[in-house]
Design an enzyme around this catalytic site. Structure first.
Site, PDB file in Angstrom:
ATOM      1  CB  SER A  39      12.048  -3.099   7.292  1.00 45.61           C
ATOM      2  OG  SER A  39      10.856  -2.370   7.481  1.00 45.61           O
ATOM      3  CB  CYS A  63       7.889   2.995  -2.977  1.00 46.00           C
ATOM      4  SG  CYS A  63       6.963   1.454  -3.007  1.00 46.00           S
ATOM      5  CB  THR A  68       1.786 -22.646   0.083  1.00 46.02           C
ATOM      6  OG1 THR A  68       2.271 -23.509   1.124  1.00 46.02           O
ATOM      7  CG2 THR A  68       2.529 -21.311   0.137  1.00 46.02           C
ATOM      8  CB  ILE A 123       4.822 -23.283   3.440  1.00 51.59           C
ATOM      9  CG1 ILE A 123       5.794 -24.365   3.937  1.00 51.59           C
ATOM     10  CG2 ILE A 123       5.572 -22.181   2.694  1.00 51.59           C
ATOM     11  CD1 ILE A 123       6.593 -25.038   2.837  1.00 51.59           C
ATOM     12  CE1 TYR A 124      -1.182 -19.175   6.871  1.00 46.92           C
ATOM     13  CE2 TYR A 124       0.543 -20.493   7.909  1.00 46.92           C
ATOM     14  CZ  TYR A 124      -0.783 -20.123   7.810  1.00 46.92           C
ATOM     15  OH  TYR A 124      -1.724 -20.682   8.637  1.00 46.92           O
ATOM     16  CB  ALA A 125       3.640 -17.571  -0.096  1.00 46.68           C
ATOM     17  CG  ASP A 148       6.388  -7.582  -4.998  1.00 45.54           C
ATOM     18  OD1 ASP A 148       5.343  -7.218  -4.442  1.00 45.54           O
ATOM     19  OD2 ASP A 148       7.312  -6.807  -5.291  1.00 45.54           O
ATOM     20  CE1 TYR A 166     -16.147  24.290  -2.083  1.00 45.10           C
ATOM     21  CE2 TYR A 166     -18.307  24.612  -1.069  1.00 45.10           C
ATOM     22  CZ  TYR A 166     -17.273  25.067  -1.881  1.00 45.10           C
ATOM     23  OH  TYR A 166     -17.366  26.284  -2.488  1.00 45.10           O
ATOM     24  CE  LYS A 209     -24.426  20.556  -8.031  1.00 41.87           C
ATOM     25  NZ  LYS A 209     -24.961  21.401  -9.121  1.00 41.87           N
TER      26      LYS A 209
END
Lengths: 568, 568
Positions: free
Chosen positions: A38, A42, A272, A277-279, A282, A425, A433
């Protein structure tokens, strides 16, 4: 229920924490090869640039905090080496010591991520070539910089991470050369919108070599040579950032279905082809929210969302994933650039019946100090006005406009809806605008046929064919640079010219009109059209044309030859 | 076609320019009492504060520029004094000289705006009492400051303009007292969300007197005394900013239908009950986009949009106005506050079946320098999750989240949609789970019954009734201030407590849980609920409770007495 999660960053960690909140009784085991889970992938470029100085802040959670808060069994420096789908076990190898053991799972979540591509070029094994994915990579680069005090770096690949690192190295006083195989930085952008960034990067004394491939690396007495065919660039080190590849080998060896590019295939519940099984993250292919085709969007936001959705499904709540639009943003020195949805190349590849508009608008009220301009490209469907995507480049408030457009795309809004958005605004924040309203107005005018457009890539042919082009800017603007073949007719005297010298303008030919940004020329076009002239407005005006043309001079022309099929 | 437009700011000017772009042949006459048209009303407080130094920047267009660019006949320092609807003429009076003349119109557009309210208090005619609406007002205030070098000002009315001027005067070194009749600043906000602003304003050494009415003014030897009943405050001058009143007298005298509050009534095309007369801007009543009732939203954004819509209709394009959501934002010293859609008082008045959630989230990734926290209140419909409105207070990125929520409201999205929004993320700009996603998650959890909430206004009664309240924060946080009756059980040891000392917690009573922001206590509630305990989570946590409680100590309590009907 025992749930084993392979990979403890972004998606995996989100999945584990959400699952615990939904299910206090599940046994949750999260396994990661690296010593950290975790953590803030970035943030790594900003750790190298020393904007982030406290390394501990990069690790949002620790194995200990996961245990005490969520009762999650986090096993780091261990690798899942095999999945036995029949026995429903995974084989785990302790990277320290090499001991192996198996775990029985009821459900398995694959969140293996992606790894940087290292193309098989001569000399690629040189230890002065770095990639950046995890904290250990960043540590290695920082240690190298601290020890060797490098003066010059080559960044190969001008994607998001490449540019962030280039900026970071420049910030700490290292000379930077950026090499990019494509004709522009930031792959998800179109060439025309990237040109402002090219000029900005070069203005910072960063050497940006576009359309340039690397053919190999050579060891130098105290450095490395980067062979780009025409020359060998000497540097102290290389940051290789030419993309990532899904870490799907484990899934592949277990016979889980992959797509032809090696990405794990999942259904709308992110499962999947194996029901246990899950995925996520990336390593998977997902649905493009706009185009509905299968795409690969390896970004942190979608990964986190997917982790949460898989947790819901594991806890019996059948949440669907509606796909992604690839919302991205990056700071590039003093500028900011970002995109949402489809770009023009994707629109073309998908053979969409698209239209495009460009605006150049102030980020906040021009009368309030510090206002800067931003350049917007909006793509939408002809006829309906459904928004396909947008790209924005500028200095301030870029993220805000992209997020509004991302929300509009999610809400399946049309360009006409953008005109109606009532955005906050006050002078420090926007204009009555807003930028998004303005691009909506321009798109609505095109959609409703109030104006026809021509584009920067049409101009060369128009000049060759000696078409009638008028420049409605002021004399000062005109004198500062103009098309060789244009006639100068300032907007504020155009009506008088039409009324008093109507023969100045041809009634039997198209009048191609431009100003600086496209706004005054639109007003001119409306005037001309109503007076019975045929008229077209240069989208993005002289500003965009000039930005692109400056770039084209140093690379291949994107101008369409006369007779070419128009881009849209 | 001759179109006469009464009023040349915001709506009137937008209407005129758009109409010309659509219709080259119309005769367009725009008349304004003041010497300026199309000027930046919203910039005036910043002109006084000297952030805007170039006065000429405030006038976006001049009568001359309207003429040369748009062929619009702008007549300033002239006033329309009468409408003859039968003859379709207006009577115009030249303010210099007093000469009167009439104009025939085919269509009339009323954009008269609103004027500051001057309540009929004793001493109100004192020339040290200023109001701020147009450039001449700002000039007068600036001249007074330059000449008299005042040391102390009283701002009466803590609305948007009042606070902007208060900040501006403080910025140029003038001591400021702000007096507000309501219990909180910024009328469109709820009390609970305004309290952070109160503390911030006071931290700047501005005296903020809430729940305070002014009973009159007295002339002092070299200043003015402001009588607030309990005392007379001495000051050098007063900025009176207690609201505006529509300038609808012209319409009223012509028999155009007004609503009971004197606002001009219009249909969905912004036409009055006279088919040849349209009305826009601060003088009209419009439809609330969310609640669909008739409201008054005198703001620049809607006025501009209305001007454009009327131009469309005049040019034969039947554009509809879908109403406004009152999106507003204001900088208050170092903070920013804004709102979109309905507030809680409106939800109550409309007897909506609403739910509310509060979050306190980082504006950008916590590991990147300069991250600040923002406080969000989101109101939505129970059961469906349809978004009613939001208020946000913080430092950075407030406008972005409000604009995303404004777009979501326009798109009739639900709180569950907020969880799916894919917003741009890079460390300088946001988080992988953005503020808007987070508030969506919290709302979704409430909507789906994953957690029950209690509120800051319930706490006093709970304490009186000696209900079981646990505080799951760390020891350091607890020691820094806590409820007298709460039991301290840190989240990270709660699971152990439940498992090893289950009798610590009662199974037969509701356990009221709180942490600092509501996030950790949510995790605690999920744990407790699954273990069979009855549990409620304090929305907004100790932070909101503390912010509100500090305020309540200096004014009337908003805590609900035991047995009171809950607010929602």
């Amino acid at each position: 229920m025992t749930v084993v999660i392979v990979g403890g960053v972004a998606g995996g960690a989100s999945c584990a924490a959400r699952l615990r909140r939904l299910d206090e009784t599940a046994e949750i085991i999260m396994i990661d090869r690296e010593p950290y889970v975790s953590y803030a992938t970035c943030g790594l470029p900003y750790f190298i640039s020393e904007e982030i100085t406290d390394r501990s802040k990069l690790t949002l959670q620790t194995p200990q905090s996961f245990k005490s808060r969520f009762n999650i069994d986090v096993r780091v420096k261990e690798e899942v080496t095999k999945i036995d789908r029949t026995a429903k076990t995974v084989t785990v190898k302790k990277l320290e010591g090499g001991e192996e053991y198996t775990i029985n799972y009821d459900k398995l979540v694959l969140s293996p991520g992606a790894k940087p591509i290292r193309p098989p070029l001569p000399g690629i094994e040189n230890d002065r070539i770095f990639t950046l994915r995890g904290i250990p990579d960043a540590d290695k680069i920082k240690a190298f910089i601290a020890e060797k005090k490098p003066k010059k770096a080559v960044v190969i690949g001008a994607g998001f991470i490449g540019l962030e690192v280039a900026e970071g190295l420049h910030r700490i006083g290292i000379e930077v050369v950026v090499i990019e195989k494509l004709d522009h930085v930031l792959g998800p952008f179109d060439f025309d919108m990237a040109c402002d960034l090219h000029h900005h990067i070069r203005s910072k004394n960063v050497s940006l070599k576009l359309n340039t491939g690397v053919t190999g690396f050579v060891t130098k007495p105290s450095g490395i040579g980067i062979d780009i065919g025409t020359e060998v660039i000497d540097a102290d080190f290389v940051l290789l950032s030419v993309g990532v590849r899904p870490e799907s080998i484990l899934a592949k060896e277990a016979g889980v279905a992959l797509n032809p590019f090696g990405r794990i295939a999942v259904n709308e519940n992110l499962r999947t082809d194996d029901e246990h099984i899950y995925a996520i993250g990336d390593a998977i292919e997902i649905t493009d929210f706009v185009a509905k085709d299968k795409v690969w969007i390896p970004l942190a936001g979608p990964a986190n969302r997917q982790g949460r959705i898989v947790a819901d499904n594991l806890a019996g709540q059948k949440t669907h994933y509606s796909g992604a639009i690839g919302s991205s943003i990056v700071r590039v020195f003093d500028m900011t650039a970002g995109c949402v949805g489809l770009n023009e190349r994707r629109c073309q590849a998908l053979k969409l019946n698209y239209e495009k508009v460009f605006t150049y608008t102030a980020a906040h009220a021009g009368y309030f100090p510090g206002s800067t301009m931003m350049s917007v490209k909006l793509l939408f469907e002809k006829g309906t006005g459904t928004i396909y995507g947008a790209q924005i480049v500028g200095f301030e408030g870029i993220d805000k406009r992209l997020d509004v457009l991302a929300t509009a795309i999610h809400g399946k809004m049309k360009v006409t809806d953008l005109t109606e958005l009532e955005l906050t605004y006050a002078p420090p924040f926007g204009s009555a605008k807003d930028v998004v309203n303005m691009v909506g107005y321009v798109a609505e005018n095109v959609l409703q046929g109030k104006v026809e457009q021509f584009f920067w890539h049409d101009v060369k042919c128009l000049e060759e064919k000696k078409e009638f082009i008028i420049d409605v800017r002021t004399k000062a603007e005109y004198d500062n640079g103009h098309l060789a073949t244009s006639v100068h007719l300032p907007l504020d005297s155009l009506r008088t010219t039409i009324n008093e010298k109507p023969d100045t303008l041809p009634k039997d030919r198209v009048i191609y009109v431009h100003c600086q940004s496209g706004l005054r020329s639109y007003i001119a076009c409306r005037m001309l059209t109503q007076k019975g002239y045929k008229c077209k407005n240069l989208a993005g005006g002289w500003r965009l044309l000039n930005s692109v043309t400056k770039e084209v001079q140093s690379g291949p022309s994107h101008q369409l030859p006369c007779g070419a099929k128009p881009l849209n």
